[in-house]
Design a protein around this motif. Structure first.
Motif, short mmCIF file in Angstrom:
data_model
loop_
_atom_site.label_atom_id
_atom_site.label_comp_id
_atom_site.label_asym_id
_atom_site.label_seq_id
_atom_site.Cartn_x
_atom_site.Cartn_y
_atom_site.Cartn_z
N TYR A 32 0.75 -1.06 0.10
CA TYR A 32 -0.12 -0.15 -0.15
C TYR A 32 0.91 1.30 0.13
O TYR A 32 2.07 1.34 0.39
N ASP A 86 -6.64 1.28 -7.44
CA ASP A 86 -8.28 1.13 -7.62
C ASP A 86 -9.09 1.63 -6.71
O ASP A 86 -8.90 1.31 -5.60
N HIS A 185 -23.25 -3.20 5.90
CA HIS A 185 -21.91 -3.73 5.55
C HIS A 185 -21.31 -4.60 6.49
O HIS A 185 -21.46 -4.78 7.50
N GLY A 236 -8.23 -3.10 9.81
CA GLY A 236 -9.52 -2.27 9.22
C GLY A 236 -9.08 -1.22 8.35
O GLY A 236 -8.27 -0.24 8.34
N TRP A 238 -11.27 0.63 6.72
CA TRP A 238 -11.96 1.82 6.94
C TRP A 238 -12.99 1.69 8.06
O TRP A 238 -13.08 0.54 8.29
C1 LIG Z 1 -3.60 -0.51 4.00
C2 LIG Z 1 -4.91 -0.01 3.18
C3 LIG Z 1 -5.04 -0.37 1.76
C4 LIG Z 1 -6.49 0.27 1.14
N1 LIG Z 1 -6.45 0.00 -0.26
C5 LIG Z 1 -7.58 0.51 -0.70
C6 LIG Z 1 -8.00 0.29 -2.18
O1 LIG Z 1 -6.86 -0.19 -2.92
N2 LIG Z 1 -8.89 0.84 -2.70
C7 LIG Z 1 -10.04 1.65 -1.82
O2 LIG Z 1 -10.88 1.87 -2.45
N3 LIG Z 1 -9.91 1.60 -0.57
C8 LIG Z 1 -8.53 1.15 0.10
N4 LIG Z 1 -8.46 1.39 1.35
C9 LIG Z 1 -9.56 1.99 2.12
C10 LIG Z 1 -9.36 3.50 1.97
O3 LIG Z 1 -8.36 4.14 2.37
C11 LIG Z 1 -10.56 4.24 2.85
O4 LIG Z 1 -11.87 3.86 2.54
C12 LIG Z 1 -10.74 5.60 2.97
O5 LIG Z 1 -11.37 5.74 4.14
C13 LIG Z 1 -11.11 6.34 1.66
O6 LIG Z 1 -11.00 7.97 1.98
P1 LIG Z 1 -12.28 9.05 1.74
O7 LIG Z 1 -11.37 10.24 1.60
O8 LIG Z 1 -12.93 8.57 0.30
O9 LIG Z 1 -12.98 8.80 2.62
P2 LIG Z 1 -13.19 9.20 4.27
O10 LIG Z 1 -12.79 10.80 4.22
O11 LIG Z 1 -11.91 8.44 4.94
O12 LIG Z 1 -14.38 8.68 5.00
C14 LIG Z 1 -15.68 9.55 4.65
C15 LIG Z 1 -16.73 8.54 4.77
O13 LIG Z 1 -17.01 7.59 3.93
C16 LIG Z 1 -16.89 6.24 4.57
N5 LIG Z 1 -16.16 5.33 3.78
C17 LIG Z 1 -14.81 5.29 3.84
N6 LIG Z 1 -14.37 4.21 2.66
C18 LIG Z 1 -15.60 3.79 2.42
C19 LIG Z 1 -15.99 2.50 1.65
N7 LIG Z 1 -14.90 1.69 1.03
N8 LIG Z 1 -17.17 2.19 1.37
C20 LIG Z 1 -18.23 2.65 2.11
N9 LIG Z 1 -18.02 4.00 3.08
C21 LIG Z 1 -16.64 4.38 3.30
C22 LIG Z 1 -16.53 6.33 5.86
O14 LIG Z 1 -16.86 5.71 6.91
C23 LIG Z 1 -16.70 8.04 6.32
O15 LIG Z 1 -18.03 8.01 6.75
C24 LIG Z 1 -7.27 0.86 1.99
C25 LIG Z 1 -6.94 1.30 3.41
C26 LIG Z 1 -6.03 0.60 4.01
C27 LIG Z 1 -5.47 1.01 5.47
#
Ligand SMILES: Cc1cc2nc3c(=O)[nH]c(=O)nc-3n(C[C@H](O)[C@H](O)[C@H](O)COP(=O)(O)OP(=O)(O)OC[C@H]3O[C@@H](n4cnc5c(N)ncnc54)[C@H](O)[C@@H]3O)c2cc1C
Length: 248
Positions: A32, A86, A185, A236, A238
């Motif tokens: 990552y 992605d 979820h 975790g 998210w």
């Molecule tokens: C090691 C690691 C690898 C990851 N790899 C990926 C990846 O390859 N692709 C990917 O899409 N994500 C990945 N994630 C998850 C991603 O980092 C989080 O979903 C992150 O919160 C997205 O940021 P945002 O700014 O869109 O939303 P944020 O500002 O962080 O959150 C805003 C709101 O959206 C909600 N939210 C966040 N993510 C999701 C979701 N997936 N589904 C529904 N609601 C959500 C939160 O609960 C919050 O209420 C990874 C996380 C980690 C720790």
């Protein structure tokens, strides 16, 4: 950034390019990176000094008006100076999902390489992968790098059939697509795992996705299925109702 491709209704693949990517090594298939996004009105993010070990403290000390949102994403593929990432378009207004939704070739983000977690113990005889759509990029990368005949069972929860993906693998893989529909979820994938019949042999489990689902899946494997604690990697990715900043 070079290319943006919609993989499914809620998943977009962004291919980024940059000379610095050549120096990045991906230690594990679920490698990552930290991504920094521009604030509204900026054409590129303003960065803290990233070469220093104390970069995170410097980052947090930046004034709110200029500190770029930072989020963690999986390296779906890495080819020299090019990387595929992605993004789930989750529609909850987070800066990463919002940026990916509007991303166009020529847009600029910054990338900081970090680590990976998928490290099966040497004595493991098969792998169990559990995740939601945020873990799909990592599960895809893990399956595509399995050695010939390696046994893996993957349980993946997505919205519905339109979000399923196909992976090419040399492994002996069973993929169970679990459709969320209107259920909360994580509930559907947890039920599927609880009812599953697992192969014989020493297991290694890798679980990622929504933090509550990850916690209950790990608890089930360790308490009810006898998985060794050190043979379960869990993260975790998210948390429902919390931004990634609030998870730190
Ligand atoms: C090691 C690691 C690898 C990851 N790899 C990926 C990846 O390859 N692709 C990917 O899409 N994500 C990945 N994630 C998850 C991603 O980092 C989080 O979903 C992150 O919160 C997205 O940021 P945002 O700014 O869109 O939303 P944020 O500002 O962080 O959150 C805003 C709101 O959206 C909600 N939210 C966040 N993510 C999701 C979701 N997936 N589904 C529904 N609601 C959500 C939160 O609960 C919050 O209420 C990874 C996380 C980690 C720790």
């Amino acid at each position: 950034m070079k290319q943006v491709r919609r993989l499914s209704p809620h998943m977009v693949r962004v291919s980024v390019t940059g000379e610095g990517l050549r120096r990045m090594t991906s230690p594990c298939p679920d490698a990552y990176v930290k991504l920094f996004f521009p604030l509204p009105g900026q054409d590129r993010p303003r960065l803290p000094e990233l070469h220093d070990d104390s970069w995170y403290r410097t980052y947090l000390a930046m004034p709110d008006e200029i500190r770029p949102p930072m989020r963690t994403y999986t390296v779906r593929a890495h080819r020299g100076t090019e990387m595929d990432i992605d993004f789930v378009l989750h529609g909850d207004g987070g800066p990463a999902s919002r940026w990916a939704h509007g991303a166009r070739p020529g847009d600029t983000i910054a990338i900081l390489g970090t680590g990976g977690l998928h490290i099966p113990p040497e004595d493991s005889e098969w792998q169990l992968l559990i995740g939601d759509e945020s873990a799909l990029p990592a599960i895809g990368a893990i399956l595509e790098r399995l050695s010939p005949g390696a046994v893996a069972h993957a349980f993946i929860e997505v919205d519905g059939p339109a979000e399923e993906q196909r992976f090419s693998t040399l492994g002996n893989v069973r993929t169970y697509w679990v459709h969320r529909g209107d259920a909360p979820h994580g509930e559907s994938v947890l039920n599927a795992v609880r009812l599953a019949r697992f192969p014989d042999g020493t297991p290694y489990a890798w679980i990622s996705g929504e933090a509550g689902m990850v916690k209950y899946a790990r608890r089930h494997l360790v308490n009810d299925r006898g998985f060794a604690k050190n043979a379960v990697t869990f993260t975790g990715y998210w948390r429902l109702g919390a931004t990634q900043d609030q998870m730190v």
